[in-house]
Design an enzyme around this catalytic site. Structure first.
Site, PDB file in Angstrom:
ATOM      1  N   GLY A 672       0.831  -1.192   0.000  1.00  0.00           N
ATOM      2  CA  GLY A 672       0.000   0.000   0.000  1.00  0.00           C
ATOM      3  C   GLY A 672       0.864   1.238   0.000  1.00  0.00           C
ATOM      4  N   ASP A 805     -10.377   7.298   3.971  1.00  0.00           N
ATOM      5  CA  ASP A 805     -10.068   6.442   2.818  1.00  0.00           C
ATOM      6  C   ASP A 805     -10.973   5.211   2.831  1.00  0.00           C
ATOM      7  OD1 ASP A 805      -8.793   5.825   0.461  1.00  0.00           O
ATOM      8  OD2 ASP A 805      -7.121   4.783   1.421  1.00  0.00           O
TER       9      ASP A 805
END
Length: 980
Positions: A672, A805
């Site tokens: 990520g 997010d």
């Protein structure tokens, strides 16, 4: 000769009669064909439309003097079907066609041009699809209504240029393509009503708007309009209503606005206007003034106190100072005031309810001083009374407590004193009583149990004393009871166990005594129970074991006996501390519950010393072996060479070394933006997920091994993502939020150790090569569980947590496909003194980012709601947030909203893998998604409301399909949904 003349006249009359008979017969057939087109309608309007009945006697039909059909008035008659223009336009004398407020669908074709005699056309408030046809042949139109009818594409503005008699143009609430203000309108000087709200007008309002001197009503709200309010508007002296709200206007109110002395309704709210309100002082006919959510400053004009007609005033979220006019609202039948979140001072105007009609008084978060005027004790029409976060003082007039229609009384964070009076028993409608952080005192009157509508009671941090009324259990709708930080004493009423709806009980920091009632264990909805820092005694009731609590705190009391085995949970660490009389077989820090040994005292002491020595020796040997093993690997660079700091948030069954040894390529399961993720299996075969985050330097680069940057500087540049995630997750206990076991950090990098989710993410199961066929029941459970996780973050923490997010790849699935909200690297805890945060970096993922975040950098809980709405759309449609089929620069939200035309097109949105039996429920969830993704953040529901709506959409509820046909919501919805 005379006979011939008579004969000719008779012949002409007979011919005319035959002509009229033929025409009447033709129109009869035409009207019957129109009736046939609407045969599926649930209406009685066509009962009179029979071949045996004269045409001019048909319901909704008006004929001219020659017997030809002149008007069709069928608005609001529950008509359903396609618009039969080929038939309608055969009526050559037709001047008025009114079909508004029905359920007509399909496309409106170019055949509309054949209705050349029309002067009045109303197709508004239907569900048509496609674009509006070019209608240049309808040059005689005086009124054109096509608002809120589902038209899209580009409106044919040039069709209007020959309509020089046009007086009414209503096209608002349609999802047209964006277009600048249409210049053709500026030449239609007879226009008196122009409604273009919510139809994608962009750019600036032309100065030439002042040419439309006959305008009485001008509505341009909820568009993409920028720039300043042009001075040309000040020429429109006949204006009665001016609506400019929900745009991006800036600048000051134009000089000369005060010339609009006929103005009764003015709304420029939710823009970026600034400056003072001095021009308003001349608008003395105003009935409603809405300027909230701007940046206006200075004082509220004193002249408003003399406005004889003003009944609605909304100025919240500005920067206004000074006092409110003391005669405000005293002349008219005043209804509503909201001046919250300004810097206003002075006393509350006393006479706003003088006429006995006031419904809402909202003045929170200012600097008002003085007492609440006694006149409001008699204002029986009040529904909401909110004056929290001011500097008000004195005693609250007794009648305030008992207002019969009040649903919310919010007096928190002031300096009020005195008691709650027995009048509270008359508060039949009261749902929320919010009094926290004042100096209220005295006992809680027993009459409070008569206020049977109470849902939430917050008396926290006052000086209340005495016992809680024994009949508190009669409040069957109560969900929240916050009594912490007072001087309450006596027992906790056993009847509290009858409040079966209660979710949150906080009685901490009082002097309650006696046992914990066993009846609390029968509360099925209880989620938070805090009884800490009291004088409670006796055992912990075993009935508490049946509760599924996210928070349990019984610390610092006088409890005795064994801690029930079923409460030996890692989630309750610290929940029992400060109770010297408690014992446990497994929880560290408590005496064991086994009977005292018969071993003599001196022998027991020797045994204890031997045990301590043995433990110390083992620890020393372990340390020696560790150091020796580390020395043997000198020169070999690995994570274990760094100095690590371990912070645990749960009881750990693994060691630091087990984690460090597993950070290697073969265990990598994901990457990520903030770090890599590894799957780790520790000695007891427990699976963990470990995120490895490298700390960054001042320029955002990864910290290299052997960097010459001083240690202190490197510590200062510690990863913000790491700090955010640890700060957020370490304090969270919720079944739908991923569990963080510990953090392990060094100067160069940090590790976060989570519970492992074997089924990956929702994205994997919907879109990737790991795609798994998810039945509707599973999708629904994922949606509801994830919603509850976000609800907890927004509403269940001490301070709201914004994830920033939310996306399907951050919703992880356990072995039973139950969801967990994960990846808080971008999360930020909302500051206590702020209701919104901004950031210089757009955090989030393309396709999920809320519109306001992308262009203002402002983020609040509603940004998460938008992103969650996108996730719901993924679950219902099976589509990714960005797909080529949506079109250039369009995402799933645009695609879904573009198909909300007919029931058939809505049904086509549902993933084909979802069986027919569940499609209605799927559409119910899709409706929630549409509400969540409203363009204006204030129109989106809270996550608490989202959870409630999703619970109503559960698969075993056979609910009707409800699809929102509103193009974006009106001002009234905005005010109803506002947090006040």
């Amino acid at each position: 000769m005379a006979a011939a003349t008579v004969y000719r006249r008779s012949f002409h009359l007979l011919s005319l009669f035959c002509l009229l008979f033929v025409a009447s017969s033709d129109e009869l057939q035409t009207l019957l064909s129109i009736k046939a087109a609407f045969q599926d309608s649930n209406t009685k309007v066509f009962d009179s439309w029979e071949s045996s009945t004269p045409v001019c006697s048909f319901s909704g039909i008006t004929c001219d003097s020659n017997g030809f059909v002149k008007e069709i008035e069928l608005s609001n008659r529950n008509l359903t079907g396609l618009l039969p223009l080929s038939s309608v336009c055969q009526l050559k004398s037709l001047e008025k066609l009114s079909l508004g407020f029905n359920n007509l669908y399909g496309r409106v074709t170019q055949e509309l041009n054949n209705c050349v005699s029309l002067t009045y056309l109303d197709l508004g408030n239907n569900v048509f699809s496609g674009s509006f046809p070019e209608v240049s042949s309808l040059s005689g139109l005086v009124s054109l209504h096509a608002n809120k009818s589902g038209f899209s594409g580009t409106f044919p503005w040039n069709s209007l240029k020959n309509m020089t008699n046009l007086q009414v143009l209503s096209l608002g609430d349609n999802p047209f393509d964006r277009t600048p203000f249409p210049s053709v309108i500026l030449n239609l000087t007879k226009m008196n009503w122009l409604y273009l709200s919510n139809c994608s007008i962009e750019g600036e309002i032309p100065e030439e708007i002042g040419n439309l001197g006959e305008l009485i009503e001008l509505e341009l709200a909820q568009n993409y309009i920028t720039g300043e309010i042009p001075r040309g508007i000040t020429k429109l002296k006949k204006l009665w209503q001016l609506e400019l709200y929900l745009n991006d206007l800036t600048g000051e109110l134009p000089p000369g606005l005060g010339n609009l002395t006929n103005l009764e309704y003015f709304d420029a709210s939710t823009n970026r206007l600034y400056g003072n309100l001095s021009e308003i002082r001349f608008l003395n006919k105003l009935k409603s003034l809405q300027l909230f959510q701007n940046q206006f400053s200075g004082e509220v004009p004193a002249e408003l106190g003399d406005f004889k007609n003003l009944v609605n005033l909304s100025l919240y979220e500005n920067k206004l100072t000074g006092q409110l006019p003391q005669k405000l609202g005293s002349w008219a039948e005043f209804i509503f005031i909201d001046v919250s979140e300004n810097f206003l001072t002075g006393p509350i105007p006393p006479d706003m309810c003088k006429k006995g009609t006031m419904v809402k008084l909202l003045m929170l978060q200012n600097n008002f001083t003085g007492e609440i005027p006694g006149s409001y004790a008699n204002c029986t029409t009040l529904i909401r009374f909110r004056v929290s976060k001011n500097r008000l003082s004195g005693q609250v007039p007794g009648g305030i407590w008992g207002l019969p229609n009040a649903e919310l009384i919010d007096l928190a964070e002031n300096d009020f004193e005195g008691p709650i009076t027995s009048d509270i028993g008359n508060a039949e409608s009261l749902a929320n009583l919010v009094l926290g952080k004042n100096r209220f005192s005295g006992e809680l009157p027993s009459q409070i149990t008569n206020a049977s509508s109470l849902v939430s009671i917050d008396l926290s941090y006052n000086q209340f004393s005495g016992e809680i009324p024994a009949a508190i259990g009669e409040l069957k709708q109560l969900t929240t009871l916050s009594l912490q930080g007072n001087k309450f004493s006596g027992p906790i009423p056993d009847s509290l166990g009858s409040c079966h709806a209660i979710n949150d009980v906080n009685m901490a920091q009082n002097t309650f005594s006696g046992p914990i009632p066993a009846s609390l264990g029968s509360l099925p909805a209880l989620n938070f129970l805090n009884l800490s820092r009291n004088q409670l005694s006796g055992p912990i009731p075993g009935t508490l074991s049946s509760l599924r609590l996210n928070l349990l705190d019984l610390s610092n009391n006088r409890l005795t006996g064994s801690i029930p085995e079923t409460l030996w949970s890692e989630a309750y660490n610290g929940s029992f501390s400060g109770n010297a009389g408690l014992c446990s077989e497994k929880i560290r820090g408590f005496q064991r519950c086994s009977p005292q040994s018969n071993t003599p005292q001196h022998l027991r002491m020797v045994l204890i010393l031997l045990m301590v020595a043995t433990v110390a020796l083992l620890v020393s040997l372990a340390g020696f072996c560790y150091l020796k093993k580390k020395d043997e690997r000198i020169g070999e660079r690995s994570l274990k060479e760094d100095s690590w700091d371990v912070k645990s948030f749960h009881v750990l069954t693994f060691t630091e070394d087990e984690i460090l040894d597993s950070i290697k390529q073969e265990n990598l399961i994901g990457k990520g933006g903030s770090g890599n993720v590894y799957r780790v299996v520790v000695g007891n075969d427990k699976e963990l997920a470990v995120k490895h985050i490298w700390h960054s330097d001042d320029y955002g680069g990864r910290k290299k091994m052997g960097s010459s940057t001083p240690i202190l500087a490197r510590r200062r540049t510690k990863s913000r993502e790491f700090e955010a995630e640890v700060q957020t997750l370490s304090s969270i206990r919720h079944i739908n939020v991923v569990k963080l076991y510990c953090s392990i950090s060094s100067e160069d990098s940090s590790l976060l150790v989570y519970e492992y989710m074997p089924n990956g993410s929702l994205w994997d199961r919907l879109h990737s090569c790991k795609k798994l066929s998810l039945d509707w029941e599973t999708r629904y459970e994922v949606a509801l569980g994830a919603a509850k996780g976000l609800e907890y973050l927004h509403h269940g923490c001490d301070r709201p947590v914004i994830h920033r997010d939310v996306k399907s790849s951050n919703i992880l699935l356990d072995e039973d496909l139950k969801p967990r909200i994960a990846d808080f690297g971008l999360a930020k805890i909302v500051q206590a003194n702020s209701n919104k945060e901004s950031t210089q970096i757009i955090a989030g993922t393309h396709g999920y980012i809320a519109p306001e975040y992308a262009y203002t950098n402002k983020v609040n809980e509603k940004s998460d709601v938008y992103s969650f709405g996108v996730v719901l759309m993924e679950l219902v449609t099976g589509k990714r947030p960005i797909e080529p089929e949506f079109g250039e620069n369009k995402d799933i939200v645009d695609w879904v909203c573009g198909k909300l035309k007919t029931k058939e097109s809505v049904v086509s949105l549902v993933d084909s893998a979802i069986p027919e039996v569940h499609r209605e429920n799927a559409i119910k969830v899709l409706k929630v998604a549409i509400l969540c993704t409203a363009r204006l953040h204030t129109l989106r529901p809270t996550m608490r409301t989202v959870v409630q709506m999703l619970e109503e959409a559960q698969p075993w509820h056979l609910l009707s399909i409800v699809v929102s046909k509103d193009g974006g919501g009106k001002k009234e919805e905005l005010m109803e949904n506002h947090k006040l």
